[in-house]
Design an enzyme around this catalytic site. Structure first.
Site, short mmCIF file in Angstrom:
data_model
loop_
_atom_site.label_atom_id
_atom_site.label_comp_id
_atom_site.label_asym_id
_atom_site.label_seq_id
_atom_site.Cartn_x
_atom_site.Cartn_y
_atom_site.Cartn_z
N LYS A 1 48.00 -29.10 23.55
CA LYS A 1 47.81 -30.56 23.72
C LYS A 1 49.05 -31.22 24.33
CE LYS A 1 44.28 -30.80 20.14
NZ LYS A 1 44.35 -29.47 19.51
O1 LIG Z 1 41.77 -29.11 21.08
C1 LIG Z 1 41.26 -28.59 20.10
O2 LIG Z 1 41.04 -27.40 20.07
C2 LIG Z 1 40.77 -29.47 19.02
C3 LIG Z 1 40.26 -30.70 19.42
C4 LIG Z 1 39.53 -31.46 18.51
O3 LIG Z 1 38.98 -32.49 18.83
N1 LIG Z 1 39.38 -30.99 17.24
C5 LIG Z 1 39.91 -29.80 16.81
O4 LIG Z 1 39.69 -29.43 15.65
N2 LIG Z 1 40.67 -29.06 17.69
C6 LIG Z 1 41.33 -27.82 17.25
O5 LIG Z 1 40.34 -26.84 16.95
C7 LIG Z 1 40.70 -26.09 15.78
C8 LIG Z 1 39.66 -26.33 14.71
O6 LIG Z 1 39.87 -25.50 13.61
P1 LIG Z 1 38.82 -25.32 12.41
O7 LIG Z 1 38.46 -26.67 11.95
O8 LIG Z 1 39.61 -24.52 11.41
O9 LIG Z 1 37.64 -24.55 12.96
C9 LIG Z 1 42.11 -26.54 15.42
O10 LIG Z 1 43.04 -25.70 16.10
C10 LIG Z 1 42.18 -27.95 15.99
O11 LIG Z 1 43.49 -28.33 16.33
#
Ligand SMILES: O=C(O)c1cc(=O)[nH]c(=O)n1[C@@H]1O[C@H](COP(=O)(O)O)[C@@H](O)[C@H]1O
Length: 274
Positions: free
Chosen positions: A96
């Site tokens: 990011k």
């Molecule tokens: O850019 C991302 O990957 C991201 C964007 C977003 O809107 N929401 C989001 O959860 N993420 C990332 O996606 C992953 C989600 O993880 P879990 O919720 O454990 O499946 C994390 O690394 C977050 O930082």
């Protein structure tokens, strides 16, 4: 990696799953803490057990940066391991980033050239000249945050600017950037109902969709509103897969969780006749 290769993998594996390598030493099985590099040992075991079920891995750099130099080294070993052993898999540095032009170029060099990732997540807030330095790298992909999965997304992203929501403005304007063909977008699975409108603006782009599993997003809904003729989705799950067990069977249990999602994806592909 070019997009044709990614699309081919989706069809070969019948999967558009991205596994998030958000490796937290407080959550890995305790026996791994005896290893010289427990972060890499965990990642290697997860990758070896799941690579046939997913088409992408997404280490979130925060989880590595949190351990300083040790974390950066583990991230380097992880991407080297993926590129050497599973070059068909798409890799995403979830960093990011985004800054003034010359700084963005250094970030791009770091993640695309030095580490060798296929793509990076970028915040669009600083605009065109902060994003275009990433887009200048051919066969590398810049994944712009459009509509994120968290509650705070409603603070700014859905607010109206020039008669449209700010996230729509991000999609619309970014299409005019130089080398816009290297763009993908992040849309949270928790915002699946917005995907129909998003597809009207970016019908052909790949969307990275995090938020199934631990955040409660629905894979079925995401597919319903978000799939395009090339599938066009990479659906990410991190905690829901990698922390399926804290015991010696952690990698096998992660594979089981990944397999459950892959099978749902296969059903979705079947229902579209693919
Ligand atoms: O850019 C991302 O990957 C991201 C964007 C977003 O809107 N929401 C989001 O959860 N993420 C990332 O996606 C992953 C989600 O993880 P879990 O919720 O454990 O499946 C994390 O690394 C977050 O930082």
């Amino acid at each position: 990696m070019d997009l044709e290769k990614l699309i081919k993998q989706i069809h070969v594996k019948q999967s558009f799953l991205c596994i998030g390598l958000d490796t937290d030493l407080e959550k890995v099985p305790p026996h791994l803490l005896q290893e010289e590099d427990p972060i890499f040992a965990f990642n290697k075991a997860i990758i070896d057990a799941t690579h046939h079920l997913c088409v992408a891995y997404k280490p979130n750099t925060a989880f590595y940066e949190a351990y300083g130099l040790k974390g950066w080294k583990a991230l380097g070993k992880t991407i080297d391991y993926l590129n050497a052993n599973y070059p068909e898999v798409f890799t995403i540095a979830d960093a990011k980033r985004g800054d003034i032009g010359n700084t963005s170029t250094r970030y791009a060099k770091a993640f695309f050239e030095e580490f060798g990732f296929d793509s990076i997540t970028i915040a669009p807030y600083m605009g065109r000249d902060s994003v275009e330095p990433f887009l200048a790298f051919e066969n590398k992909h810049t994944i712009l945050l459009a509509l994120t999965s968290n509650e705070g997304a409603y603070d700014f992203q859905t607010q109206k600017v020039d008669g449209m929501a700010l996230y729509e403005k991000v999609l619309q304007t970014s299409k005019t950037y130089k080398n816009a063909h290297n763009l993908m977008y992040v849309v949270g699975a928790t915002k699946a109902s917005f995907l129909g409108d998003i597809r009207k603006i970016v019908p052909d782009s790949f969307l990275l969709v995090p938020g199934v599993g631990a955040q409660g997003g629905s894979l079925k809904e995401v597919c319903h509103y978000g799939m395009n003729q090339h599938v066009g989705l990479l659906i990410n799950s991190s905690r829901g897969i990698i922390y399926a067990s804290k015991n010696g069977d952690f990698a096998a249990m992660a594979a089981l969780k990944a397999k459950e999602l892959q099978q749902q994806m296969q059903e979705e592909l079947k229902s579209l006749g693919r």
